[in-house]
Design an enzyme around this catalytic site. Structure first.
Site, short mmCIF file in Angstrom:
data_model
loop_
_atom_site.label_atom_id
_atom_site.label_comp_id
_atom_site.label_asym_id
_atom_site.label_seq_id
_atom_site.Cartn_x
_atom_site.Cartn_y
_atom_site.Cartn_z
CG ASP A 261 9.30 8.23 -24.67
OD1 ASP A 261 8.18 7.88 -24.27
OD2 ASP A 261 9.76 7.95 -25.80
CG PHE A 262 13.83 8.47 -18.42
CD1 PHE A 262 13.76 8.90 -17.10
CD2 PHE A 262 15.08 8.19 -18.96
CE1 PHE A 262 14.92 9.05 -16.34
CE2 PHE A 262 16.24 8.34 -18.21
CZ PHE A 262 16.15 8.76 -16.90
#
Length: 341
Positions: free
Chosen positions: A100-101
């Site tokens: 994820d970011f």
């Protein structure tokens, strides 16, 4: 541009007795800091002719089609290793999995199509072992547990970027998901009680670890999305891909991305009571997984042996049948000749 010195391949790495296997951790690389990312801040954990494993920075995308996304892992790789970019791919590099970011840690990149295929088969067959470190809100009483919540896409207005557990409003197409959770330490973050845990995703689903932690009432520290926007004080979300083991043949890929959740990195984190060490916990996890893999291989070998025995039996029965038919034909021919005489 300065020529990059080739890192030693996995088989050339020094033996780390604390892991009981060959480690790809470079002790000379400094620990991740709270500083924002840049094109030059790419931390390489391991490099060979087939793979690069990097320690992805927090709050940076792996890749992006948006022109304004200047800092991505793809851009960092192009900046650091322009000679390794593959023009036949859209992003120039083949990412073997996703983070994820807001998640930092070990991210594996294949440098050619054949290597990508080998890694893909391991992920597809679920033989890859991953472990994440996290600081989560509150005190988790049950020290070892398996979180078992089916997860689906959230279709509620304003929440379509989120996932949710089965039974909640707007949850579409939930699928079974399991996460192993082991408590490492209890402490305080900025004065609030938190628990440091090791999370092992036993299945792969978008935002799985974040959703599962939130579902048991212990959201990850700094997870703005799954705290309904309330947890916005920390400089980052405290989720880190600490360990990655891909059982490639003939030599598995084994990488640790260290531990960024230390008081020396973030003074707001104050450990109070330790239950188990990170190294021993990961080592036990890996040994357990390797034992499972050995049993699976033995079962496959036994199945192959029984299948070969079954085929041999069928071939023998077929030969016996053919021999019997040949004997009947010969007998019939003899009787025909005898009757003619």
């Amino acid at each position: 541009m300065k020529k990059q010195r080739r890192r030693r391949s996995l088989s050339e790495q020094p033996l780390d007795s604390s892991w009981g296997c060959r480690s790809c951790v470079s002790p000379s690389v400094p620990m991740m800091t709270t500083e924002p990312t840049s094109l030059d801040s790419l931390r390489v954990l391991y490099q060979s002719d087939d793979f690069i494993v990097v320690d992805k920075h927090w709050d940076i995308r792996i890749d992006s089609k948006m022109w304004y996304e200047k800092h991505t892992v793809q851009a960092q790789l192009r900046h650091r290793f322009p000679q390794l970019a593959d023009p036949s791919t859209y992003y120039g590099f083949r990412f073997c999995h996703q983070l994820d970011f807001s998640t930092s840690g070990a991210l594996c990149v294949a440098l050619n199509k054949a290597a990508a295929g080998r890694a893909y088969r391991c992920f597809k067959d679920r033989t890859v072992t991953k472990a994440y470190l996290a600081l989560i809100r509150g005190r988790v009483e049950e020290q070892t547990q398996t979180l078992d919540f089916s997860i689906g896409k959230n279709s509620s207005e304003g929440k379509t970027h989120m996932m949710c557990i089965e039974g909640t409003e707007g949850c579409e197409n939930p699928k079974p998901c399991q996460t192993g959770l082991t408590v490492l330490e209890y402490g305080l973050y900025d004065g609030d009680p938190v628990t440091k845990v090791l999370l092992q995703p036993l299945t792969g689903r978008t935002h799985q670890l974040r959703v599962h932690c939130s579902a048991i009432g212990h959201p990850i520290v700094g997870d703005f999305t799954y705290s309904s926007g309330a947890d916005d004080a920390p400089y980052r979300m405290m989720l880190h891909a600490h360990f990655l083991h891909i059982p490639l043949e003939p030599q598995p890929l084994l990488v640790s991305a260290g531990d960024p959740f230390l008081p020396t990195v973030d003074p707001k984190w104050l450990p109070e009571r330790s239950l188990r060490t990170l190294t021993a916990t990961v080592e036990a996890l890996l040994e357990s997984r390797m034992e499972q893999d050995r049993k699976i291989k033995e079962e496959k070998k036994e199945h192959a042996r029984k299948e070969e025995e079954r085929r041999k039996k069928l071939r023998k029965e077929q030969r016996t049948k053919e021999e019997s038919e040949e004997q009947r034909r010969q007998c019939h021919d003899w009787l025909s000749e005898w009757a003619g005489d």
